[in-house]
Design an enzyme around this catalytic site. Structure first.
Site, mmCIF file in Angstrom:
data_model
loop_
_atom_site.group_PDB
_atom_site.id
_atom_site.type_symbol
_atom_site.label_atom_id
_atom_site.label_comp_id
_atom_site.label_asym_id
_atom_site.label_seq_id
_atom_site.Cartn_x
_atom_site.Cartn_y
_atom_site.Cartn_z
ATOM 1 N N CYS A 14 0.889 -1.206 0.002
ATOM 2 C CA CYS A 14 -0.081 0.032 0.133
ATOM 3 C C CYS A 14 0.728 1.414 -0.159
ATOM 4 O O CYS A 14 2.019 1.139 0.068
ATOM 5 C CB CYS A 14 -0.733 0.231 1.207
ATOM 6 S SG CYS A 14 -1.942 -1.220 1.363
ATOM 7 N N GLY A 40 -1.409 1.281 -4.793
ATOM 8 C CA GLY A 40 -2.559 0.550 -4.609
ATOM 9 C C GLY A 40 -3.633 1.393 -5.271
ATOM 10 O O GLY A 40 -3.842 2.554 -5.111
ATOM 11 N N ASN A 114 1.214 0.112 5.892
ATOM 12 C CA ASN A 114 1.888 -0.555 4.778
ATOM 13 C C ASN A 114 2.843 -1.653 4.883
ATOM 14 O O ASN A 114 3.747 -1.533 5.768
ATOM 15 C CB ASN A 114 2.633 0.602 3.912
ATOM 16 C CG ASN A 114 3.243 0.091 2.656
ATOM 17 O OD1 ASN A 114 4.520 0.580 2.285
ATOM 18 N ND2 ASN A 114 2.849 -1.001 2.258
ATOM 19 N N GLY A 115 2.526 -2.811 4.640
ATOM 20 C CA GLY A 115 3.371 -3.981 4.675
ATOM 21 C C GLY A 115 2.408 -5.256 5.305
ATOM 22 O O GLY A 115 1.356 -4.855 5.449
ATOM 23 N N CYS A 248 12.992 -4.164 1.551
ATOM 24 C CA CYS A 248 12.625 -4.926 0.500
ATOM 25 C C CYS A 248 13.339 -4.551 -1.040
ATOM 26 O O CYS A 248 12.990 -3.367 -1.563
ATOM 27 C CB CYS A 248 10.972 -4.710 0.365
ATOM 28 S SG CYS A 248 10.522 -5.465 -1.269
ATOM 29 N N TYR A 254 10.671 -3.269 -8.758
ATOM 30 C CA TYR A 254 9.114 -2.855 -9.283
ATOM 31 C C TYR A 254 8.384 -1.842 -8.842
ATOM 32 O O TYR A 254 7.618 -1.114 -9.367
ATOM 33 C CB TYR A 254 8.464 -4.416 -9.624
ATOM 34 C CG TYR A 254 6.759 -4.238 -9.909
ATOM 35 C CD1 TYR A 254 6.652 -4.071 -11.336
ATOM 36 C CD2 TYR A 254 5.902 -4.084 -8.954
ATOM 37 C CE1 TYR A 254 5.255 -3.869 -11.594
ATOM 38 C CE2 TYR A 254 4.584 -3.837 -9.367
ATOM 39 C CZ TYR A 254 4.246 -3.839 -10.776
ATOM 40 O OH TYR A 254 2.940 -3.575 -11.124
ATOM 41 N N SER A 296 7.211 -0.521 -16.386
ATOM 42 C CA SER A 296 8.110 -0.879 -15.360
ATOM 43 C C SER A 296 9.493 -1.292 -16.039
ATOM 44 O O SER A 296 10.660 -1.114 -15.297
ATOM 45 C CB SER A 296 7.628 -1.943 -14.481
ATOM 46 O OG SER A 296 7.173 -3.117 -15.506
ATOM 47 N N ASP A 358 11.755 -6.580 -19.316
ATOM 48 C CA ASP A 358 10.833 -6.365 -18.311
ATOM 49 C C ASP A 358 11.465 -6.574 -16.791
ATOM 50 O O ASP A 358 12.740 -6.970 -17.027
ATOM 51 C CB ASP A 358 9.659 -7.522 -18.605
ATOM 52 C CG ASP A 358 8.419 -7.083 -17.938
ATOM 53 O OD1 ASP A 358 8.368 -5.801 -17.208
ATOM 54 O OD2 ASP A 358 7.490 -7.864 -17.928
ATOM 55 N N CYS A 396 6.426 -13.632 -1.102
ATOM 56 C CA CYS A 396 6.593 -12.573 -0.280
ATOM 57 C C CYS A 396 5.643 -12.487 0.995
ATOM 58 O O CYS A 396 4.427 -12.712 0.872
ATOM 59 C CB CYS A 396 6.496 -11.190 -0.959
ATOM 60 S SG CYS A 396 7.285 -10.045 0.278
HETATM 61 P P1 AMP Z 1 3.190 -12.433 -14.499
HETATM 62 O O1 AMP Z 1 2.346 -12.624 -15.829
HETATM 63 O O2 AMP Z 1 2.556 -12.978 -13.596
HETATM 64 O O3 AMP Z 1 4.619 -13.095 -14.741
HETATM 65 O O4 AMP Z 1 3.431 -10.986 -14.402
HETATM 66 C C1 AMP Z 1 4.768 -10.313 -14.755
HETATM 67 C C2 AMP Z 1 4.457 -8.975 -14.688
HETATM 68 O O5 AMP Z 1 3.900 -8.477 -13.494
HETATM 69 C C3 AMP Z 1 5.789 -8.013 -14.842
HETATM 70 O O6 AMP Z 1 5.607 -7.297 -16.108
HETATM 71 C C4 AMP Z 1 5.988 -7.150 -13.823
HETATM 72 O O7 AMP Z 1 6.124 -6.086 -14.094
HETATM 73 C C5 AMP Z 1 4.534 -7.198 -13.134
HETATM 74 N N1 AMP Z 1 4.717 -7.399 -11.682
HETATM 75 C C6 AMP Z 1 5.634 -7.974 -10.857
HETATM 76 N N2 AMP Z 1 5.229 -8.015 -9.620
HETATM 77 C C7 AMP Z 1 4.197 -7.338 -9.655
HETATM 78 C C8 AMP Z 1 3.299 -6.913 -8.285
HETATM 79 N N3 AMP Z 1 3.771 -7.454 -7.329
HETATM 80 N N4 AMP Z 1 2.004 -6.459 -8.676
HETATM 81 C C9 AMP Z 1 1.828 -6.030 -9.953
HETATM 82 N N5 AMP Z 1 2.548 -6.346 -10.776
HETATM 83 C C10 AMP Z 1 3.937 -6.999 -10.703
#
Ligand code: AMP
Length: 470
Positions: A14, A40, A114-115, A248, A254, A296, A358, A396
Site C-alpha cells: 500500500c 494501490g 503498509n506492509g 525490500c 518494480y 516498469s 521487463d 513474499c
Molecule cells: P506474470 O504474468 O505473472 O509473470 O506478471 C509479470 C508482470 O507483472 C511483469 O510485467 C511485472 O512488471 C509485473 N509485476 C511483478 N510484480 C508485481 C506486483 N507485485 N504487482 C503487480 N505487478 C507485478
C-alpha cells in the site's frame, strides 16, 4: 495447512501519507495519495483531526474518483493521514479500506499501514478469545485492537507496547486527536520518509509524494523508530532493539516509482537503469532494437541499450487508463488485460531482432503474451527476453503481492523451460550476484523472493513458511 486460515488477507502492499501542522492537511494528503496511486488502486481514505475530533472519508476506487471538494471539506484540521490500498483477490470490501479508526477509553485513533504482519493467526485468536470483534480481514486491525485493549498506560505507551507485540513488515501512521505517530518495523522492510513543508511535517511511503506538494525530503523514519509529531515538534523513540535491516529489494525492482528516493536517499530510477546495464553485461545478444515493457521495464531498457549500444525504441505502447494487469481481481480478466493494456508498434518491430526488457516474471503469463504479440502482431524476426531481476522463486510474506510458490513459474521450472513456455528465442535473467553489485549495501536487503532467505522467522518453529504455500 490451510493458508487462508493463517493469512486471512495476506496482501497488504500500500501507500501511506501523513501530515502534521498544516491548515490544509486533508488537501495535501489527497495530493500525496494521488502521487502514491501506483502503490494501490483498490481503495483510499483520509482521516483528519483538529485537536479534538477525528474525521474520516474513505471508499473503494481511485483517489481522484473518491475525493472531491465537498468530501475534502468534511476533513477539517491540521493533522491527517491517508492510505491507498492495493487490490487483492476476494477482499475488495470497504471494511478493508484504510485508515482504520477506533474509539476507545482514551479517545480516538486511526491507523494506516503498509506492509504485512506475520503470525497474525496467533494474535488474532488470542484477541478474539478476549472478546475482540474484527471489522475487517486486514491484519492492520490487530494493531488497533492491541492498542485499544491495553489495560493501562498513556496512548503513546500503549501504541509502543502494541506494536512490539506484532511481527512482520510495517510502516505505520497512527493519529490521535492531537498527534501524528510514524513507526517503522525494526527491519525497515517497507520505505517511509520524513519531509517538511513550511512549518508542517509530512511522512510518506515514497518521496514522489513530497515532490507534488513541494515538501523537502529530510530523512527516512529509521527501522525500529517511533516518531511522535505534535505541537512540541519531533520526538524520536527507539522502540525495538536493533536487528539487521532487511529493506525490500522488490521496491527497487518494480514497486516504487522511479522518481522516488527510498531506503536512505537512493534513487529508484538510477538503480533500475544500472540493473539494465548489468543485465546487458550478463546477457548480450546480437539485436537491432531494445524495447521496454512499459512502464516498469523502461529505466532498465534504457540502461541495457546504453550498455549494449543497441538502439532503444518504444515497441509497445501502453494504454494508461487500464489498471496494472497483475492486480485485476479475476484470472480471466488478467489474461485478457495484457492485450487491453499493450499494443505493438509495427513500424518499429517489423523484421527486427528485438530485445524486450521487463522487470520480472511472476507467473509467466504476461511474458508469454508479450512475446507472442511482438512476434505475431509486431512482425519481429527474433524476440529475446531479458529480465532485470533474478528468477522470482519465493512468495513474499512482507507485503509484495506475489502469489503462492506453486504459481511462481521460476520456483518449479528451469530457465530453458520458462523460455520455451514464453516462446522467446532466448531468455536471460539478471544474476543474484549482479543484483547485489548494483544495490548499495545489498547485505541490508531482503531478497527472499529471489533466494528464499526470509529475514523474520515465524513464531511457530514447526511451520516452515514455504511449506505453507505448497
Ligand atoms: P506474470 O504474468 O505473472 O509473470 O506478471 C509479470 C508482470 O507483472 C511483469 O510485467 C511485472 O512488471 C509485473 N509485476 C511483478 N510484480 C508485481 C506486483 N507485485 N504487482 C503487480 N505487478 C507485478
Amino acid at each position: 495447512m490451510n493458508k487462508k486460515i493463517l493469512f486471512p488477507d495476506i496482501h497488504e502492499e500500500c501507500g501511506i501519507f501523513g501530515i502534521f501542522g498544516h491548515p490544509e492537511a486533508a488537501n495535501l494528503t489527497y495530493l500525496g495519495l494521488y502521487a502514491l496511486q501506483h502503490r494501490g488502486q483498490e481503495g483510499a481514505g483520509i482521516c483528519s483531526a483538529d485537536g479534538t475530533k477525528l474525521y474520516i472519508e474513505k471508499s473503494l476506487g481511485l483517489v481522484a474518483e473518491i475525493f472531491n471538494e465537498k468530501k475534502l471539506k468534511k476533513l477539517p484540521g491540521h493533522i491527517a493521514i491517508g492510505h491507498n490500498r492495493y487490490s487483492t483477490t476476494g477482499s475488495s470490501t470497504i471494511e478493508n479500506v484504510q485508515p482504520l479508526m477506533a474509539t476507545y477509553s482514551l479517545g480516538s485513533l486511526a491507523i494506516a499501514h503498509n506492509g504485512n504482519l506475520i503470525d497474525i493467526d496467533i494474535l488474532k485468536s488470542k484477541l478474539e478469545k478476549d472478546g475482540a470483534i474484527f471489522q475487517s480481514t486486514s491484519d492492520s486491525e490487530i494493531i488497533l485492537h492491541l492498542i485499544a485493549r491495553a489495560k493501562s498506560g498513556e496512548p503513546i505507551e500503549r501504541i509502543a507496547n502494541a506494536v512490539r507485540q506484532v511481527s512482520g513488515a510495517f510502516s505505520l501512521l497512527i493519529m490521535t486527536e492531537k498527534e501524528l505517530i510514524a513507526i517503522r518495523d525494526p527491519y525497515g522492510i517497507r520505505p517511509l520518509a520524513l519531509g517538511k513543508i513550511a512549518d508542517a511535517y509530512v511522512v510518506a511511503s515514497e518521496t514522489c509524494a513530497f515532490d507534488l506538494i513541494g515538501a523537502t525530503y529530510i530523512r527516512d523514519i529509521n527501522p525500529g523508530e517511533m516518531l511522535i509529531i505534535n505541537e512540541n515538534g519531533l520526538n524520536s523513540i527507539k522502540i525495538f532493539n536493533s536487528v539487521k535491516r532487511a529493506h525490500c529489494v522488490f521496491e527497487f525492482i518494480y514497486f516504487a516509482r522511479p522518481d522516488s528516493y527510498i531506503f536512505d536517499h537512493v534513487c529508484v530510477n538510477t538503480i533500475r537503469k544500472e540493473l539494465g546495464r548489468q543485465l546487458a553485461r550478463e546477457h548480450q545478444v546480437p539485436a537491432d532494437i531494445v524495447i521496454p515493457v512499459p512502464d516498469s521495464g523502461v529505466p532498465a531498457a534504457l540502461g541495457y541499450a546504453e550498455e549494449s549500444g543497441i538502439p532503444f525504441e518504444f515497441g509497445l505502447i501502453r494504454n494508461h487508463y487500464v489498471g496494472r494487469t497483475f492486480i485485476e481481481p479475476k484470472q480471466s480478466i488478467r489474461h485478457f488485460g495484457v492485450k487491453v493494456k499493450l499494443n505493438p508498434v509495427r513500424e518499429a518491430l517489423q523484421d527486427k531482432r528485438v530485445v524486450v526488457i521487463d522487470d520480472s516474471i511472476v507467473r509467466g503469463t504476461t511474458s508469454k503474451k508479450i512475446v507472442k504479440m511482438i512476434r505475431e502482431l509486431g512482425g519481429a524476426k527474433e524476440v529475446h527476453l531479458r529480465i532485470s531481476s533474478p528468477p522470482t522463486i519465493g512468495p513474499c510474506f512482507y507485503g509484495i503481492d506475489t502469489p503462492t510458490r506453486q504459481e511462481l513459474i521460476a520456483s518449479s521450472h528451469r530457465i530453458e523451460e520458462i523460455r520455451k513456455y514464453t516462446t522467446a528465442d532466448s531468455l536471460g535473467y539478471l544474476s543474484i550476484e549482479g543484483l547485489k553489485r548494483i544495490i548499495p549495501n545489498s547485505h541490508l536487503y531482503c531478497m527472499a523472493c529471489f533466494n528464499c532467505k526470509y529475514p523474520i522467522e515465524f513464531q511457530s518453529k514447526k511451520i516452515n513458511q514455504l511449506e505453507l504455500f505448497e
